[in-house]
Design a protein around this motif. Structure first.
Motif, PDB file in Angstrom:
ATOM      1  N   LEU A 205       0.795  -1.229   0.000  1.00 54.52           N
ATOM      2  CA  LEU A 205       0.000   0.000   0.000  1.00 54.52           C
ATOM      3  C   LEU A 205       0.829   1.280   0.000  1.00 54.52           C
ATOM      4  CD1 LEU A 205      -2.807  -1.045   2.521  1.00 54.52           C
ATOM      5  CD2 LEU A 205      -2.871  -1.074   0.025  1.00 54.52           C
ATOM      6  N   ASP A 206       2.120   1.189   0.273  1.00 54.40           N
ATOM      7  CA  ASP A 206       2.971   2.376   0.338  1.00 54.40           C
ATOM      8  C   ASP A 206       2.306   3.422   1.230  1.00 54.40           C
ATOM      9  OD1 ASP A 206       4.973   4.195  -0.085  1.00 54.40           O
ATOM     10  OD2 ASP A 206       4.557   4.531  -2.217  1.00 54.40           O
ATOM     11  N   ALA A 207       2.014   3.000   2.478  1.00 52.85           N
ATOM     12  CA  ALA A 207       1.226   3.830   3.380  1.00 52.85           C
ATOM     13  C   ALA A 207       1.924   5.115   3.796  1.00 52.85           C
ATOM     14  CB  ALA A 207       0.854   3.023   4.629  1.00 52.85           C
ATOM     15  N   GLU A 208       3.243   5.159   3.704  1.00 53.16           N
ATOM     16  CA  GLU A 208       3.931   6.403   4.037  1.00 53.16           C
ATOM     17  C   GLU A 208       3.631   7.467   2.993  1.00 53.16           C
ATOM     18  OE1 GLU A 208       8.278   7.895   5.655  1.00 53.16           O
ATOM     19  OE2 GLU A 208       8.063   5.877   4.802  1.00 53.16           O
ATOM     20  N   ARG A 209       3.508   7.068   1.747  1.00 54.94           N
ATOM     21  CA  ARG A 209       3.200   8.006   0.670  1.00 54.94           C
ATOM     22  C   ARG A 209       1.705   8.280   0.563  1.00 54.94           C
ATOM     23  NH1 ARG A 209       4.681   7.023  -5.767  1.00 54.94           N
ATOM     24  NH2 ARG A 209       4.057   9.092  -6.511  1.00 54.94           N
ATOM     25  N   TYR A 210       0.891   7.261   0.797  1.00 54.83           N
ATOM     26  CA  TYR A 210      -0.571   7.377   0.701  1.00 54.83           C
ATOM     27  C   TYR A 210      -1.188   6.938   2.030  1.00 54.83           C
ATOM     28  CZ  TYR A 210       0.682   7.157  -4.286  1.00 54.83           C
ATOM     29  OH  TYR A 210       1.250   7.359  -5.518  1.00 54.83           O
ATOM     30  N   PRO A 211      -1.120   7.765   3.065  1.00 49.29           N
ATOM     31  CA  PRO A 211      -1.543   7.325   4.406  1.00 49.29           C
ATOM     32  C   PRO A 211      -3.053   7.216   4.606  1.00 49.29           C
ATOM     33  CG  PRO A 211      -0.854   9.621   4.459  1.00 49.29           C
ATOM     34  CD  PRO A 211      -0.530   9.115   3.084  1.00 49.29           C
ATOM     35  N   TRP A 212      -3.828   7.955   3.816  1.00 54.27           N
ATOM     36  CA  TRP A 212      -5.272   8.032   4.053  1.00 54.27           C
ATOM     37  C   TRP A 212      -6.081   7.256   3.010  1.00 54.27           C
ATOM     38  CZ3 TRP A 212      -7.102  10.161   8.436  1.00 54.27           C
ATOM     39  CH2 TRP A 212      -6.304  11.076   9.120  1.00 54.27           C
ATOM     40  N   VAL A 213      -7.199   6.707   3.464  1.00 57.98           N
ATOM     41  CA  VAL A 213      -8.260   6.215   2.576  1.00 57.98           C
ATOM     42  C   VAL A 213      -9.469   7.107   2.834  1.00 57.98           C
ATOM     43  CG1 VAL A 213      -9.789   4.304   1.971  1.00 57.98           C
ATOM     44  CG2 VAL A 213      -7.423   3.847   2.666  1.00 57.98           C
ATOM     45  N   SER A 214     -10.031   7.681   1.788  1.00 52.47           N
ATOM     46  CA  SER A 214     -11.175   8.571   1.964  1.00 52.47           C
ATOM     47  C   SER A 214     -12.350   8.117   1.112  1.00 52.47           C
ATOM     48  CB  SER A 214     -10.795  10.015   1.608  1.00 52.47           C
ATOM     49  OG  SER A 214     -10.414  10.125   0.250  1.00 52.47           O
ATOM     50  N   ILE A 215     -13.541   8.399   1.622  1.00 55.04           N
ATOM     51  CA  ILE A 215     -14.784   8.017   0.939  1.00 55.04           C
ATOM     52  C   ILE A 215     -15.744   9.198   0.980  1.00 55.04           C
ATOM     53  CG2 ILE A 215     -16.744   6.421   0.911  1.00 55.04           C
ATOM     54  CD1 ILE A 215     -14.931   4.358   2.242  1.00 55.04           C
ATOM     55  N   ASP A 216     -16.242   9.587  -0.169  1.00 57.68           N
ATOM     56  CA  ASP A 216     -17.222  10.674  -0.290  1.00 57.68           C
ATOM     57  C   ASP A 216     -18.445  10.079  -0.969  1.00 57.68           C
ATOM     58  OD1 ASP A 216     -18.698  12.976  -0.776  1.00 57.68           O
ATOM     59  OD2 ASP A 216     -16.936  14.187  -1.231  1.00 57.68           O
ATOM     60  N   ALA A 217     -19.558  10.017  -0.242  1.00 60.30           N
ATOM     61  CA  ALA A 217     -20.744   9.310  -0.737  1.00 60.30           C
ATOM     62  C   ALA A 217     -21.942  10.245  -0.857  1.00 60.30           C
ATOM     63  CB  ALA A 217     -21.080   8.147   0.190  1.00 60.30           C
ATOM     64  N   ARG A 218     -22.806   9.935  -1.830  1.00 63.47           N
ATOM     65  CA  ARG A 218     -24.023  10.707  -2.051  1.00 63.47           C
ATOM     66  C   ARG A 218     -25.129   9.757  -2.492  1.00 63.47           C
ATOM     67  NH1 ARG A 218     -19.863  11.229  -5.013  1.00 63.47           N
ATOM     68  NH2 ARG A 218     -19.891  10.489  -7.164  1.00 63.47           N
ATOM     69  N   ARG A 219     -26.337  10.054  -2.030  1.00 61.99           N
ATOM     70  CA  ARG A 219     -27.474   9.203  -2.402  1.00 61.99           C
ATOM     71  C   ARG A 219     -27.674   9.251  -3.908  1.00 61.99           C
ATOM     72  NH1 ARG A 219     -30.990  10.823   1.171  1.00 61.99           N
ATOM     73  NH2 ARG A 219     -30.630   9.110   2.618  1.00 61.99           N
ATOM     74  N   ALA A 220     -27.910   8.078  -4.505  1.00 61.69           N
ATOM     75  CA  ALA A 220     -27.971   7.962  -5.964  1.00 61.69           C
ATOM     76  C   ALA A 220     -29.386   7.698  -6.447  1.00 61.69           C
ATOM     77  CB  ALA A 220     -27.045   6.848  -6.437  1.00 61.69           C
ATOM     78  N   GLY A 221     -30.345   8.437  -5.945  1.00 58.99           N
ATOM     79  CA  GLY A 221     -31.715   8.268  -6.407  1.00 58.99           C
ATOM     80  C   GLY A 221     -32.500   7.319  -5.529  1.00 58.99           C
ATOM     81  N   LYS A 222     -31.990   6.110  -5.337  1.00 59.72           N
ATOM     82  CA  LYS A 222     -32.667   5.148  -4.480  1.00 59.72           C
ATOM     83  C   LYS A 222     -32.304   5.407  -3.020  1.00 59.72           C
ATOM     84  CE  LYS A 222     -32.710   1.472  -7.968  1.00 59.72           C
ATOM     85  NZ  LYS A 222     -32.316   0.069  -8.270  1.00 59.72           N
ATOM     86  N   GLN A 223     -33.243   5.147  -2.132  1.00 62.86           N
ATOM     87  CA  GLN A 223     -33.048   5.430  -0.716  1.00 62.86           C
ATOM     88  C   GLN A 223     -31.879   4.656  -0.124  1.00 62.86           C
ATOM     89  OE1 GLN A 223     -34.684   7.721   0.906  1.00 62.86           O
ATOM     90  NE2 GLN A 223     -33.887   7.358   2.978  1.00 62.86           N
ATOM     91  N   ASP A 224     -31.647   3.444  -0.616  1.00 63.80           N
ATOM     92  CA  ASP A 224     -30.651   2.575   0.009  1.00 63.80           C
ATOM     93  C   ASP A 224     -29.414   2.361  -0.859  1.00 63.80           C
ATOM     94  OD1 ASP A 224     -31.966   1.179  -1.933  1.00 63.80           O
ATOM     95  OD2 ASP A 224     -32.221  -0.670  -0.766  1.00 63.80           O
ATOM     96  N   VAL A 225     -29.209   3.187  -1.870  1.00 68.64           N
ATOM     97  CA  VAL A 225     -28.030   3.057  -2.738  1.00 68.64           C
ATOM     98  C   VAL A 225     -27.319   4.412  -2.820  1.00 68.64           C
ATOM     99  CG1 VAL A 225     -27.169   2.527  -5.033  1.00 68.64           C
ATOM    100  CG2 VAL A 225     -29.067   1.212  -4.089  1.00 68.64           C
ATOM    101  N   PHE A 226     -26.008   4.380  -2.617  1.00 67.88           N
ATOM    102  CA  PHE A 226     -25.202   5.589  -2.697  1.00 67.88           C
ATOM    103  C   PHE A 226     -24.130   5.408  -3.768  1.00 67.88           C
ATOM    104  CE2 PHE A 226     -27.315   6.264   1.192  1.00 67.88           C
ATOM    105  CZ  PHE A 226     -27.135   7.581   1.607  1.00 67.88           C
ATOM    106  N   GLU A 227     -23.720   6.517  -4.363  1.00 66.83           N
ATOM    107  CA  GLU A 227     -22.517   6.542  -5.175  1.00 66.83           C
ATOM    108  C   GLU A 227     -21.380   6.984  -4.270  1.00 66.83           C
ATOM    109  OE1 GLU A 227     -22.987   9.093  -8.501  1.00 66.83           O
ATOM    110  OE2 GLU A 227     -23.926   7.539  -9.749  1.00 66.83           O
ATOM    111  N   ALA A 228     -20.290   6.241  -4.260  1.00 68.55           N
ATOM    112  CA  ALA A 228     -19.183   6.551  -3.370  1.00 68.55           C
ATOM    113  C   ALA A 228     -17.894   6.706  -4.158  1.00 68.55           C
ATOM    114  CB  ALA A 228     -19.035   5.464  -2.313  1.00 68.55           C
ATOM    115  N   ASP A 229     -17.223   7.829  -3.967  1.00 65.08           N
ATOM    116  CA  ASP A 229     -15.888   8.029  -4.524  1.00 65.08           C
ATOM    117  C   ASP A 229     -14.889   7.547  -3.480  1.00 65.08           C
ATOM    118  OD1 ASP A 229     -17.054   9.278  -6.732  1.00 65.08           O
ATOM    119  OD2 ASP A 229     -16.937  11.257  -5.796  1.00 65.08           O
ATOM    120  N   ILE A 230     -14.207   6.447  -3.767  1.00 58.91           N
ATOM    121  CA  ILE A 230     -13.235   5.869  -2.844  1.00 58.91           C
ATOM    122  C   ILE A 230     -11.834   6.200  -3.348  1.00 58.91           C
ATOM    123  CG2 ILE A 230     -12.371   3.742  -1.799  1.00 58.91           C
ATOM    124  CD1 ILE A 230     -15.115   2.536  -2.137  1.00 58.91           C
TER     125      ILE A 230
END
Length: 244
Positions: free
Chosen positions: A141-166
């Motif tokens: 993972l080369d965690a020293e260079r890329y230490p973070w994992v981030s997720i930005d999610a938004r509802r995608a029309g359906k109540q129980d489904v999201f689009e997530a940028d990982i």
């Protein structure tokens, strides 16, 4: 190759696989330094004045990633589960938005209770776990260079489904993320849970392998999460409104 040489090679391979540390850290090798204090997460770009934000409670939240063994000698190795209990971020229930992140070097490796919950039947030794952690953070993972994992999610029309940028390993991919949400009647606390399958190669990661692939980590990994978020009236810019 003489028969005795083949037997010696196989014995060596089996020892490496059983330990699950085919490239054990050399003496004195160190992992990426853990942060003294992780900085607060920046406010999301989509945050609007007056919109109620719930803040993730890390002590009540858990994200796990399960990776499984592959290759012709897979039976001699171990599957693994890594976990984050230090999630930080916010959830905005009304517009259906969420943003959170975690550090790779704060993840645990092969907690006994999580291995049992994931149905993993083998028991790696403490040395094997330490080797797995080193290989994961440094060689894969080369965690020293890329230490973070981030997720930005938004509802995608359906109540129980999201689009997530990982974003992982410096690469961002957008996925469809089924989410089950349970929210308190007063709107001040919710719990979101779900799971999905990802491929390491989609994020530019080469799955760990040795012996020409005879021992390997499968490309596919299983991500599961249970996130609790609640109102934090003391957080600056939280947008919390006790009357709502």
């Amino acid at each position: 190759m003489p028969h005795v040489h083949r037997r010696a090679l196989l014995a060596c391979a089996c020892a490496l696989l059983a330990a699950c540390t085919p490239f054990a850290p050399p003496p004195g090798a160190s992992l990426p330094a853990a942060p003294v204090a992780a900085p607060a997460m920046p406010a999301p770009a989509w945050q609007q004045p007056g919109v109620q934000l719930l803040h993730i409670a890390p002590e009540d939240s858990l994200l796990t990633i399960t990776v499984r063994r592959g290759g012709a000698l897979a039976r001699l190795g171990h599957d693994h589960v890594v976990a984050s209990r230090t999630l930080q971020g916010v959830v905005a229930p009304a517009p259906g938005r969420a943003q959170f992140r975690f550090r790779l070097d704060e993840m645990s490796v092969d907690e006994a209770s999580l291995r049992q919950a994931a149905g993993l039947t083998t028991t790696p030794s403490a040395d094997a776990i330490a080797g797995t952690r080193h290989n994961m953070l440094v060689r894969v993972l080369d965690a020293e260079r890329y230490p973070w994992v981030s997720i930005d999610a938004r509802r995608a029309g359906k109540q129980d489904v999201f689009e997530a940028d990982i974003t992982l390993h410096g690469v961002t991919r957008t996925v469809q993320l089924p989410v089950r949400i349970e929210q308190a009647a007063d709107g001040r606390r919710l719990q979101a849970s779900g799971s999905l399958l990802l491929k390491q190669s989609d994020f530019g990661i080469v799955p760990f392998a040795v012996l020409g692939g005879a021992m390997a980590v499968q490309d596919q990994m299983e991500l599961a999460f249970r996130i609790t978020a609640q109102q934090d009236l003391s957080a600056p810019g939280s947008g919390a409104n006790p009357g709502r």
